[in-house]
Motif scaffolding. Structure first.
Motif, PDB file in Angstrom:
ATOM      1  N   CYS A 206       0.615  -1.037  -0.007  1.00  0.00           N
ATOM      2  CA  CYS A 206      -0.077   0.151   0.037  1.00  0.00           C
ATOM      3  C   CYS A 206       0.920   1.272  -0.106  1.00  0.00           C
ATOM      4  CB  CYS A 206      -0.897   0.114   1.555  1.00  0.00           C
ATOM      5  SG  CYS A 206      -1.853   1.242   1.495  1.00  0.00           S
ATOM      6  N   ASP A 207       0.430   2.336  -0.547  1.00  0.00           N
ATOM      7  CA  ASP A 207       1.290   3.441  -0.560  1.00  0.00           C
ATOM      8  C   ASP A 207       1.148   4.055   1.065  1.00  0.00           C
ATOM      9  OD1 ASP A 207       2.660   5.860  -0.661  1.00  0.00           O
ATOM     10  OD2 ASP A 207       1.797   6.476  -2.654  1.00  0.00           O
ATOM     11  N   ASN A 208       2.343   3.722   1.847  1.00  0.00           N
ATOM     12  CA  ASN A 208       2.208   3.854   3.378  1.00  0.00           C
ATOM     13  C   ASN A 208       2.460   5.197   3.562  1.00  0.00           C
ATOM     14  OD1 ASN A 208       1.818   1.166   4.509  1.00  0.00           O
ATOM     15  ND2 ASN A 208       3.525   0.663   3.303  1.00  0.00           N
ATOM     16  N   GLU A 209       3.350   5.921   2.809  1.00  0.00           N
ATOM     17  CA  GLU A 209       3.668   7.315   2.983  1.00  0.00           C
ATOM     18  C   GLU A 209       2.339   8.156   2.592  1.00  0.00           C
ATOM     19  OE1 GLU A 209       7.733   8.291   1.576  1.00  0.00           O
ATOM     20  OE2 GLU A 209       7.215  10.156   2.145  1.00  0.00           O
ATOM     21  N   ALA A 210       1.770   7.869   1.603  1.00  0.00           N
ATOM     22  CA  ALA A 210       0.671   8.673   1.307  1.00  0.00           C
ATOM     23  C   ALA A 210      -0.427   8.608   2.266  1.00  0.00           C
ATOM     24  CB  ALA A 210       0.249   8.102  -0.268  1.00  0.00           C
ATOM     25  N   GLY A 211      -0.555   7.292   2.845  1.00  0.00           N
ATOM     26  CA  GLY A 211      -1.476   6.977   3.873  1.00  0.00           C
ATOM     27  C   GLY A 211      -1.200   7.845   5.107  1.00  0.00           C
ATOM     28  N   GLY A 212      -0.084   7.691   5.620  1.00  0.00           N
ATOM     29  CA  GLY A 212       0.283   8.664   6.848  1.00  0.00           C
ATOM     30  C   GLY A 212       0.030  10.093   6.566  1.00  0.00           C
ATOM     31  N   ARG A 213       0.249  10.378   5.288  1.00  0.00           N
ATOM     32  CA  ARG A 213       0.419  12.159   5.060  1.00  0.00           C
ATOM     33  C   ARG A 213      -1.590  12.210   5.002  1.00  0.00           C
ATOM     34  NH1 ARG A 213       2.815  16.772   2.839  1.00  0.00           N
ATOM     35  NH2 ARG A 213       1.276  18.306   2.706  1.00  0.00           N
ATOM     36  N   LYS A 214      -2.270  11.423   4.280  1.00  0.00           N
ATOM     37  CA  LYS A 214      -3.619  11.667   4.435  1.00  0.00           C
ATOM     38  C   LYS A 214      -4.110  11.722   5.885  1.00  0.00           C
ATOM     39  CE  LYS A 214      -7.909  11.411   2.783  1.00  0.00           C
ATOM     40  NZ  LYS A 214      -8.408  12.439   2.002  1.00  0.00           N
ATOM     41  N   ILE A 215      -3.830  10.601   6.597  1.00  0.00           N
ATOM     42  CA  ILE A 215      -4.255  10.832   8.022  1.00  0.00           C
ATOM     43  C   ILE A 215      -3.726  12.326   8.890  1.00  0.00           C
ATOM     44  CG2 ILE A 215      -3.808   9.887  10.223  1.00  0.00           C
ATOM     45  CD1 ILE A 215      -3.642   7.004   8.723  1.00  0.00           C
ATOM     46  N   ALA A 216      -2.606  12.848   8.419  1.00  0.00           N
ATOM     47  CA  ALA A 216      -2.057  14.001   9.133  1.00  0.00           C
ATOM     48  C   ALA A 216      -3.072  15.114   8.630  1.00  0.00           C
ATOM     49  CB  ALA A 216      -0.579  14.290   8.727  1.00  0.00           C
ATOM     50  N   ASP A 217      -3.369  15.105   7.102  1.00  0.00           N
ATOM     51  CA  ASP A 217      -4.286  16.115   6.559  1.00  0.00           C
ATOM     52  C   ASP A 217      -5.658  16.273   7.374  1.00  0.00           C
ATOM     53  OD1 ASP A 217      -1.995  16.864   5.200  1.00  0.00           O
ATOM     54  OD2 ASP A 217      -2.580  15.888   3.060  1.00  0.00           O
ATOM     55  N   PHE A 218      -5.978  14.982   7.371  1.00  0.00           N
ATOM     56  CA  PHE A 218      -7.470  14.772   7.878  1.00  0.00           C
ATOM     57  C   PHE A 218      -7.562  15.268   9.174  1.00  0.00           C
ATOM     58  CE2 PHE A 218      -9.935  11.771  10.550  1.00  0.00           C
ATOM     59  CZ  PHE A 218     -11.227  12.162  10.284  1.00  0.00           C
ATOM     60  N   LEU A 219      -6.509  14.917  10.305  1.00  0.00           N
ATOM     61  CA  LEU A 219      -6.457  15.531  11.453  1.00  0.00           C
ATOM     62  C   LEU A 219      -6.269  17.078  11.813  1.00  0.00           C
ATOM     63  CD1 LEU A 219      -4.290  12.914  13.205  1.00  0.00           C
ATOM     64  CD2 LEU A 219      -6.953  12.879  13.145  1.00  0.00           C
ATOM     65  N   VAL A 220      -5.504  17.477  10.995  1.00  0.00           N
ATOM     66  CA  VAL A 220      -5.003  18.895  10.753  1.00  0.00           C
ATOM     67  C   VAL A 220      -6.198  19.673  10.233  1.00  0.00           C
ATOM     68  CG1 VAL A 220      -3.668  20.729   9.366  1.00  0.00           C
ATOM     69  CG2 VAL A 220      -2.360  18.703  10.261  1.00  0.00           C
ATOM     70  N   GLU A 221      -6.783  19.223   9.447  1.00  0.00           N
ATOM     71  CA  GLU A 221      -8.152  19.950   8.711  1.00  0.00           C
ATOM     72  C   GLU A 221      -9.122  20.102   9.724  1.00  0.00           C
ATOM     73  OE1 GLU A 221      -8.927  17.955   4.791  1.00  0.00           O
ATOM     74  OE2 GLU A 221      -7.066  18.722   4.135  1.00  0.00           O
ATOM     75  N   SER A 222      -9.118  19.105  10.452  1.00  0.00           N
ATOM     76  CA  SER A 222     -10.464  18.788  11.506  1.00  0.00           C
ATOM     77  C   SER A 222      -9.967  19.702  12.863  1.00  0.00           C
ATOM     78  CB  SER A 222     -10.905  17.438  11.856  1.00  0.00           C
ATOM     79  OG  SER A 222     -10.769  16.652  10.620  1.00  0.00           O
ATOM     80  N   GLY A 223      -8.864  20.439  12.632  1.00  0.00           N
ATOM     81  CA  GLY A 223      -8.565  21.228  14.018  1.00  0.00           C
ATOM     82  C   GLY A 223      -7.727  20.465  14.807  1.00  0.00           C
ATOM     83  N   ARG A 224      -7.157  19.388  14.840  1.00  0.00           N
ATOM     84  CA  ARG A 224      -6.694  18.754  15.728  1.00  0.00           C
ATOM     85  C   ARG A 224      -4.997  19.451  15.863  1.00  0.00           C
ATOM     86  NH1 ARG A 224      -9.622  15.966  19.200  1.00  0.00           N
ATOM     87  NH2 ARG A 224     -11.308  17.145  18.237  1.00  0.00           N
ATOM     88  N   LYS A 225      -4.579  19.671  17.254  1.00  0.00           N
ATOM     89  CA  LYS A 225      -3.343  20.508  17.384  1.00  0.00           C
ATOM     90  C   LYS A 225      -2.210  19.733  17.996  1.00  0.00           C
ATOM     91  CE  LYS A 225      -5.460  24.566  16.501  1.00  0.00           C
ATOM     92  NZ  LYS A 225      -5.430  25.054  15.108  1.00  0.00           N
ATOM     93  N   ARG A 226      -2.679  18.433  18.626  1.00  0.00           N
ATOM     94  CA  ARG A 226      -1.374  17.933  19.338  1.00  0.00           C
ATOM     95  C   ARG A 226      -1.520  16.365  19.145  1.00  0.00           C
ATOM     96  NH1 ARG A 226      -4.183  20.936  22.474  1.00  0.00           N
ATOM     97  NH2 ARG A 226      -4.899  19.024  23.561  1.00  0.00           N
ATOM     98  N   PRO A 227      -1.294  16.041  17.649  1.00  0.00           N
ATOM     99  CA  PRO A 227      -1.369  14.581  17.470  1.00  0.00           C
ATOM    100  C   PRO A 227      -0.037  14.042  17.958  1.00  0.00           C
ATOM    101  CG  PRO A 227      -1.770  15.844  15.325  1.00  0.00           C
ATOM    102  CD  PRO A 227      -1.337  16.852  16.388  1.00  0.00           C
ATOM    103  N   ALA A 228      -0.379  12.739  18.303  1.00  0.00           N
ATOM    104  CA  ALA A 228       0.831  11.792  18.699  1.00  0.00           C
ATOM    105  C   ALA A 228       0.898  10.570  17.640  1.00  0.00           C
ATOM    106  CB  ALA A 228       0.542  11.390  20.172  1.00  0.00           C
ATOM    107  N   PHE A 229       2.011   9.938  17.785  1.00  0.00           N
ATOM    108  CA  PHE A 229       2.225   8.720  16.826  1.00  0.00           C
ATOM    109  C   PHE A 229       2.684   7.616  17.656  1.00  0.00           C
ATOM    110  CE2 PHE A 229       5.086   6.192  14.081  1.00  0.00           C
ATOM    111  CZ  PHE A 229       4.266   5.850  13.065  1.00  0.00           C
ATOM    112  N   VAL A 230       2.110   6.355  17.325  1.00  0.00           N
ATOM    113  CA  VAL A 230       2.503   5.211  17.993  1.00  0.00           C
ATOM    114  C   VAL A 230       3.175   4.385  16.777  1.00  0.00           C
ATOM    115  CG1 VAL A 230       1.698   2.997  19.241  1.00  0.00           C
ATOM    116  CG2 VAL A 230       0.648   5.280  19.788  1.00  0.00           C
ATOM    117  N   ALA A 231       4.363   3.928  16.806  1.00  0.00           N
ATOM    118  CA  ALA A 231       5.036   3.282  16.131  1.00  0.00           C
ATOM    119  C   ALA A 231       5.126   1.772  16.273  1.00  0.00           C
ATOM    120  CB  ALA A 231       6.532   3.725  16.160  1.00  0.00           C
TER     121      ALA A 231
END
Lengths: 341, 341
Positions: free
Chosen positions: B169-194
């Motif tokens: 799967c295009d993993n990098e595009a997927g991660g980017r899409k999730i970031a964009d979705f959170l940012v556009e929804s006004g999330r300010k402090r996202p965290a990541f679990v690796a």
């Protein structure tokens, strides 16, 4: 692309002699390095393996299999790969066989393919034994198993009256144990969620469960069919809540349905777990222990079931079938929050 | 035990001639009946199969494999059978291969067995192709793959700079899409679990995610390692709640960790999902859609990924390796209640 390191073209296969030369050992040593349990010094084996990897060497077990009738392959005929109980079974088989230098050949039926069509195919590959986990072997399948030229074991299911070896958990004793547990805890209106119609596991669990309730003077439990799926459990919960006399305990014949029951109860609302209704499953899959579910269940001893299966497969010295035997391994009740009084 | 119906002892194998006689067809018809995609009338094939089953006949693909170099087997080297994403992959491969008359030979490493030890073994069985889903192929493994005499495809992972085909799967595009979705929804402090350190899937998802946050002017997200397991997700949630600045969104690099995060948040209490914190996973395993979790996630298109893998394996006419290619299939965001504003 870079050419292989031995300078041969890809179609010209590296031979055992090439590996022997590179590793500075005899051809016989190369052969022994690739034969499970053969006598060979650890250091020699390691040198052979390094050379083989560097040269892209593949020994030829196909040819060896034709000579020795020992292909090193066990066929696993499995139709429910996505019920989480079976990946755990698959992994346990894979690890146990791996330590014996053997491998699994997995046969999963296609969309419209009957499982019995797979048995002759599996035998055709020269497998040393066959393990079958189909929920419902047909009569044709049973006949084919009985006349197979290598040992066949039914895993986690039995066919009454058939001359086929079978290994399972004692499902009837498990169902009985769950009934006794609910009765002793004062539950008065237990219900049952069945799996696929005709699946021996569901039948035996229900038989033991009903016997336990009857022995305690309770009526035969209301029952709904959940098809061994999460969605089936969801629906069963909703149907059970529609009963005039709502159950005070629900035993689902496998965990994945029990998780569906828990989620169904939450979705409908009104009945709390465990205050108003208890929920019990069967298998002890990983998700049963997740905090959201904390499901009381009957643990199937997968490791022992797999060990017993391999014991039967290996009890034949010459690869011929052995007299059929049935092994029932006891499981045990694991109490969690879905039944905490 | 009853003797086989043809009266032969079990060690005396039924031959194609026996089957031909019983079915009233030619020996060549028996051979064609057992050859995938061979030209044969449906009715003839059905008669051969019935006779073969009754007589316990096994054709000999081992011998055929030696002649044609077409064993009909694809090796699947898989080390994470119990992460629920992989059984779904396994089933998709099994069904797709089954419809082509081919089978999976499954190689799962034993307790202390390195995955690279399995490749020469798999090649030794004369498999037609190899699919590898190990999270972290080693340098030795990569070299062995590059010089393998049959096509090899890395599934759901890539090795930078290696001449090996890969499908994911295009993993990098997927991660980017999730970031964009959170940012556009006004999330300010996202965290990541690796996931597991060194796993390419986790690395690329994180890379895309961090790039998206950075592009929106947000800082690099706090990160905890969850090892791709449910328990890892549970622990990560507890650690993230200990931060002075609690996150308002958590992206876990796979679903099973995200479910652990949801359960960890519930267990600790204090933060509600989605009112106080959003949770997003990656994969879209079955449990992500369960009402208890209702997890927003990035769906991996397993069917298409499997189809692309088989296309590469089959693109070689003569069984020789083909020039390596990398195929990245786009996935898509599935919104559920864990992010509902």
């Amino acid at each position: 692309m870079t050419p292989p390191k031995n300078g041969k073209s890809k179609m010209e296969r590296t031979t055992a002699a090439d590996v022997a030369r590179a590793a500075g050992v005899s051809i016989s040593a190369v052969s022994r390095a690739f034969t499970p349990n053969a006598s060979i010094a650890k250091q020699t084996k390691s040198r052979v393996m390094q050379a083989a990897t560097a040269l892209g060497y593949q020994p030829n077990p196909l040819a060896r299999g034709l000579i020795t009738r020992r292909s090193g392959m066990i066929a696993l005929l499995m139709s429910e790969v996505t019920n989480p109980f079976y990946p755990a079974v698959l992994e346990t088989f894979a690890r146990a066989l791996s330590s014996r230098g053997k491998r699994i050949m997995l046969f999963t039926p296609g969309e419209d393919e009957p499982l019995e069509a797979l048995l002759p195919q599996a035998l055709g590959y020269g497998v040393e034994g066959v393990v079958i986990t189909s929920a419902r072997p047909t009569a044709e399948m049973t006949a084919a198993c009985e006349s197979a030229p290598v040992p066949v074991v039914l895993f986690n299911r039995t066919v009454e009256g058939a001359a086929i070896s079978a290994v399972g958990c004692d499902n009837e004793a498990g169902g009985r144990k769950i009934a006794d547990f609910l009765v002793e805890s004062g539950r008065k209106r237990p219900a049952f969620v069945a799996g696929l119609a005709g699946a021996s596991t569901s039948l035996y669990r229900e038989r033991g469960f009903t016997a336990g309730l009857t022995a305690a003077g309770l009526p035969t439990p209301p029952r709904h069919v959940g098809d061994f799926t999460f969605e089936g459990g969801l629906r069963a919960a909703e149907e059970l809540l529609d009963l005039k006399e709502q159950p005070d305990a629900i035993f689902a014949a496998n965990d994945i349905m029990a998780l569906g029951v828990l989620d169904g109860l939450r979705r409908v609302g009104g009945l709390r777990v465990p205050e108003d209704v208890w929920v019990v499953g069967f298998d002890d899959i990983a998700a049963a222990a997740w905090p959201s579910f904390s499901l009381t269940t009957f643990r199937q001893p997968i490791k022992r079931m797999v060990a017993e299966t391999l014991r039967i497969l290996e009890s034949s010295d010459d690869g011929a079938p052995v007299p059929p035997s049935t092994v029932l391994v006891p499981g045990r009740l694991i109490e969690r929050n879905s039944t905490a009084g």
